[in-house]
Design a protein around this motif. Structure first.
Motif, mmCIF file in Angstrom:
data_model
loop_
_atom_site.group_PDB
_atom_site.id
_atom_site.type_symbol
_atom_site.label_atom_id
_atom_site.label_comp_id
_atom_site.label_asym_id
_atom_site.label_seq_id
_atom_site.Cartn_x
_atom_site.Cartn_y
_atom_site.Cartn_z
ATOM 1 N N ILE A 1 -0.417 -10.569 -8.895
ATOM 2 C CA ILE A 1 0.975 -10.956 -8.648
ATOM 3 C C ILE A 1 1.126 -11.874 -7.454
ATOM 4 C CG2 ILE A 1 1.926 -8.820 -9.629
ATOM 5 C CD1 ILE A 1 2.278 -7.840 -6.752
ATOM 6 N N ARG A 2 0.003 -12.286 -6.824
ATOM 7 C CA ARG A 2 0.117 -12.953 -5.526
ATOM 8 C C ARG A 2 1.037 -14.170 -5.546
ATOM 9 N NH1 ARG A 2 -4.108 -14.682 -8.084
ATOM 10 N NH2 ARG A 2 -4.889 -16.813 -7.829
ATOM 11 N N PHE B 1 -2.458 -6.682 -6.818
ATOM 12 C CA PHE B 1 -1.860 -7.609 -5.866
ATOM 13 C C PHE B 1 -2.372 -9.027 -6.130
ATOM 14 C CE2 PHE B 1 -2.255 -9.905 -1.876
ATOM 15 C CZ PHE B 1 -0.960 -9.866 -1.419
ATOM 16 N N LEU C 1 0.816 -1.214 0.000
ATOM 17 C CA LEU C 1 0.000 0.000 0.000
ATOM 18 C C LEU C 1 0.851 1.268 0.000
ATOM 19 C CD1 LEU C 1 -2.705 -1.202 2.510
ATOM 20 C CD2 LEU C 1 -2.689 -1.377 0.029
ATOM 21 N N SER C 2 0.198 2.377 -0.287
ATOM 22 C CA SER C 2 0.888 3.658 -0.360
ATOM 23 C C SER C 2 1.285 4.132 1.036
ATOM 24 C CB SER C 2 -0.035 4.682 -1.020
ATOM 25 O OG SER C 2 0.285 5.966 -0.571
ATOM 26 N N PRO C 3 2.594 4.321 1.273
ATOM 27 C CA PRO C 3 3.039 4.736 2.612
ATOM 28 C C PRO C 3 2.408 6.056 3.054
ATOM 29 C CG PRO C 3 4.918 4.249 1.199
ATOM 30 C CD PRO C 3 3.703 4.171 0.341
ATOM 31 N N ASN D 1 2.194 4.265 -6.051
ATOM 32 C CA ASN D 1 2.392 4.716 -4.672
ATOM 33 C C ASN D 1 3.472 5.772 -4.534
ATOM 34 O OD1 ASN D 1 0.482 2.947 -3.704
ATOM 35 N ND2 ASN D 1 1.961 1.378 -3.114
ATOM 36 N N TRP E 1 3.419 -2.563 11.035
ATOM 37 C CA TRP E 1 2.178 -2.996 10.379
ATOM 38 C C TRP E 1 2.425 -3.207 8.891
ATOM 39 C CZ3 TRP E 1 -1.019 -0.740 6.573
ATOM 40 C CH2 TRP E 1 -2.251 -1.362 6.417
ATOM 41 N N LEU F 1 -3.468 7.420 7.765
ATOM 42 C CA LEU F 1 -4.393 6.533 8.468
ATOM 43 C C LEU F 1 -3.955 6.350 9.922
ATOM 44 C CD1 LEU F 1 -6.693 4.457 8.568
ATOM 45 C CD2 LEU F 1 -5.072 2.750 7.733
ATOM 46 N N GLY G 1 -7.491 7.826 -0.256
ATOM 47 C CA GLY G 1 -6.712 6.673 0.198
ATOM 48 C C GLY G 1 -7.344 5.376 -0.264
ATOM 49 N N LEU H 1 -6.879 -1.395 7.809
ATOM 50 C CA LEU H 1 -7.309 -1.231 6.421
ATOM 51 C C LEU H 1 -8.832 -1.085 6.351
ATOM 52 C CD1 LEU H 1 -5.939 -0.988 3.791
ATOM 53 C CD2 LEU H 1 -6.187 -3.438 3.441
ATOM 54 N N ILE I 1 2.379 -0.996 -9.015
ATOM 55 C CA ILE I 1 2.155 -0.701 -7.597
ATOM 56 C C ILE I 1 3.164 0.331 -7.093
ATOM 57 C CG2 ILE I 1 2.291 -1.691 -5.274
ATOM 58 C CD1 ILE I 1 0.912 -4.177 -6.409
ATOM 59 N N VAL J 1 -4.452 -1.258 -6.095
ATOM 60 C CA VAL J 1 -3.306 -2.016 -5.587
ATOM 61 C C VAL J 1 -3.748 -3.421 -5.196
ATOM 62 C CG1 VAL J 1 -1.625 -2.180 -3.723
ATOM 63 C CG2 VAL J 1 -2.024 0.008 -4.846
ATOM 64 N N ILE J 2 -4.905 -3.515 -4.539
ATOM 65 C CA ILE J 2 -5.391 -4.840 -4.130
ATOM 66 C C ILE J 2 -5.725 -5.677 -5.367
ATOM 67 C CG2 ILE J 2 -7.219 -6.063 -2.884
ATOM 68 C CD1 ILE J 2 -7.166 -3.826 -0.839
ATOM 69 N N VAL K 1 -0.654 7.141 2.373
ATOM 70 C CA VAL K 1 -2.007 6.853 2.861
ATOM 71 C C VAL K 1 -1.919 6.199 4.240
ATOM 72 C CG1 VAL K 1 -4.097 5.499 2.449
ATOM 73 C CG2 VAL K 1 -2.943 6.596 0.536
ATOM 74 N N PHE L 1 4.055 -5.421 -10.271
ATOM 75 C CA PHE L 1 4.946 -4.798 -9.286
ATOM 76 C C PHE L 1 5.250 -3.357 -9.665
ATOM 77 C CE2 PHE L 1 6.034 -9.115 -7.869
ATOM 78 C CZ PHE L 1 6.034 -8.905 -6.505
ATOM 79 N N LEU M 1 -6.831 4.928 -3.846
ATOM 80 C CA LEU M 1 -5.447 4.524 -4.123
ATOM 81 C C LEU M 1 -5.214 3.056 -3.787
ATOM 82 C CD1 LEU M 1 -3.362 7.571 -2.849
ATOM 83 C CD2 LEU M 1 -3.234 6.567 -5.119
ATOM 84 N N VAL M 2 -5.930 2.572 -2.771
ATOM 85 C CA VAL M 2 -5.672 1.229 -2.266
ATOM 86 C C VAL M 2 -6.337 0.161 -3.142
ATOM 87 C CG1 VAL M 2 -6.411 -0.284 -0.395
ATOM 88 C CG2 VAL M 2 -5.138 1.801 0.127
#
Lengths: 301, 283
Positions: free
Chosen positions: B266-267, B263, A122-124, B214, A173, A130, B252, B24, B210, B259-260, A126, B207, B255-256
């Protein structure tokens, strides 16, 4: 079409190899090699990028001398060091205990494993905000739990030591999943027959873990350790969003301080010198890392 | 007897999962809260959903035109353009260089590979002192081109190492047979080898995307208005007038989520990607 006809002419392997390497080489030369040389040169001048009309003055190593005798910089190094030691050791203790139980197969393991890996992607920035919200002393989730457990509310981000703990909690985390990923890979890579032989010989689980599993996982855990060391040494984003260097400037890392010297004070010469110092440390660590990496790569082949 | 052995694993894994997943979920829950709900103590779990933050991010509705949300939507577009272009370029360059490194011996190959990897370790702030000057003098500051150069450069090293790992997994006989039958090496590379490393290319792109998506440190110094990315825009939502929490959490979450999704792609290559193609090659 003309292009494809041209390609029918056989290209020698040598030319092909060069052509394949050129794009990466060009971008890396422009973005890394040239800046590094230019930083080396700039670090011997006294000048400011803000005042371009003032001639730069050649000062030999005065910038380094100035920096290394500046107690502020040593404070930043001490703080960064404390942060690195704390965060990396907490991550390893936590990750190894979780990985110990995650190496076995059980129902839903793969799903759980995948979900647990998410934070490191995740984006550091964000994540920083948080956790800043969670650590707020008045309305944050953390103090809600703290007061529920019967303790006094804690001023997380207003006191240096607490702020350090807060950043370590947030960084842990984010990066424990990475250490778990490598630890599980290491633990699972140990041949089952070795574990079984030790069990038959009557070795206790604790003995097996400390005398067999850990030593045999050392190379891969070493990779994890060096990468975490390098990454936490240069940590910038998380501090930017979570503490902003506050209270005062007591939670500024070396990276953070460098950004300040370069882009708030605009002491470009000194900033270049500090950048060179930071790069030399990182390159040293990377050299050890690559040695380890190639050794493991060779063993695996 | 059997249950007794399960207590410790369940407690450790359970507590860690809570610590890992909780924040999260809290981000996503908070992104739907109105201001009073955000600052409620004790924190509320049941509340009326409030979309002002998302309206600002996607540039719709009343909240999109307010002064505090000015430029948020534009920064989302910037982020998409910059991250995607950088991903495509880094993956292309990395694939070519990775193939060369896997198949050929060339001058100072070991040093080249170290140099490539070391670019991944460089603290952004250290080189920024230089970029700041270079970008201003070349007119690249605050432009898409400049930021695409950045997102390409930060990923080329990783892409080269991961792709080399994947190419190493393809037997050299593939090209040997093609060459024997009169095909060129370029043809063998494009038509035979590339399709065999499709999964690797997808992982490399995942990768790269991501990390590009970010990226914050470079953007925060090298962009001011025109090419500001979403992470940079978020940081300026914490200005002198207080922190725009609703916007930060909505942005946020936006943005997340990609990525998920990436993710998930690429898991299975996570181990390989995070160790520069050295571990977990079989995936």
């Amino acid at each position: 079409m003309a292009a494809s006809r041209m390609l029918r002419k056989p290209i020698s392997d040598r030319t092909l190899c060069t052509l394949f390497l050129v794009p990466s080489l060009v971008i890396l030369a422009v973005m890394v090699a040239y800046p590094f040389l230019s930083l080396l040169i700039n670090s011997t001048y006294r000048f400011s990028a803000l005042r371009s009309n003032v001639e730069p003055v050649f000062v030999w190593l005065d910038n380094y001398d100035f920096l290394l005798s500046d107690p502020d910089l040593w404070d930043r190094f001490t703080f960064t060091g404390t942060f690195v030691v704390l965060t990396v050791s907490v991550q390893f203790i936590l990750a190894i205990s979780v990985a110990y139980y995650l190496q076995r197969d059980f129902r839903g393991r793969d799903l759980l494993f995948t979900v647990l890996m998410i934070p490191m992607m995740l984006s550091p920035i964000v994540i920083g905000f948080l956790w800043r919200y969670i650590f707020n002393s008045e309305w944050g989730l953390m103090n809600f739990f703290v007061t529920r457990l019967g303790f006094d509310a804690i001023d997380w981000l207003g006191v240096t030591d607490n702020a350090l703990i807060a950043v370590v909690i947030a960084d842990t985390w984010m990066w424990t999943p990475f250490v778990i990923l490598l630890a599980v890979a290491a633990f699972r890579g140990i041949p089952v027959s070795i574990q079984e032989a030790a069990t038959i010989d009557g070795a206790s689980p604790f003995f097996r873990f400390t005398r067999l599993t850990l030593p045999m996982s050392a190379p891969i855990l070493g990779i994890a350790f060096l990468l975490r060391l390098i990454d936490s040494f240069k940590q910038y984003d998380l501090f930017f969003a979570l503490t902003g260097g506050a209270p005062g400037s007591t939670t500024e890392t070396v990276s953070f301080y460098l950004a300040k010297v370069a882009f708030s004070y605009f002491y470009t010469g000194e900033a270049s010198a500090l950048a060179v110092i930071q790069l030399v440390i990182i390159i040293g660590l990377s050299l050890i890392f690559v040695r380890l990496l190639t050794r493991i790569g060779r063993q695996r082949q | 007897m059997k249950n007794k052995h399960l207590i410790l694993p369940v407690v450790i894994l359970g507590l860690y999962t809570l610590y890992n997943v909780g924040p999260l979920l809290w981000l996503m829950i908070s992104s739907l809260k109105s201001r009073p709900d955000l600052f409620a103590m004790p924190p509320t779990l049941l509340f009326e959903p409030h979309l002002a933050g998302y309206e600002a991010v996607f540039g719709v509705g009343a909240a999109a035109d307010s002064a505090s949300s000015h430029g948020v939507f534009a920064s989302l577009i910037n982020s998409i353009v910059i991250a995607c272009s950088g991903t495509v370029l880094a993956t292309m360059f990395g694939t070519l260089a990775g193939y060369a490194a896997s198949r050929f011996n060339f001058f100072a190959k070991g040093d080249f590979m170290f140099f490539v990897l070391s670019t991944r370790m460089i603290p952004p702030v250290a080189v920024m002192v230089f970029y700041h000057q270079m970008f201003s003098s070349l007119g690249l500051a605050d432009t898409w081109t400049g930021m695409i150069m950045i997102t390409t450069f930060i990923n080329v090293g990783l892409a080269t190492w991961i792709m080399k790992g994947f190419f190493d997994g393809v037997p050299t006989e593939v090209e040997a047979i093609a060459l024997m039958n009169g095909y060129s090496r370029w043809y063998a590379f494009r038509k035979l080898v590339l399709p065999m490393v499709r999964g690797g290319i997808a992982a490399t792109a995942g990768f790269s995307f991501i990390f590009a998506w970010n990226e914050f440190a470079f953007g925060s110094i090298l962009t001011t208005t025109e090419a500001k990315t979403l992470p940079v825009r978020i940081s300026s939502a914490a200005g002198a007038t207080g922190i725009e929490w609703t916007q930060i959490f909505a942005a946020g979450t936006v943005l997340v989520i990609p990525v998920i999704l990436f993710f998930y792609l690429i898991r299975r290559h996570l181990l390989m990607g995070m160790t520069f193609g050295v571990l977990g090659k079989k995936g």
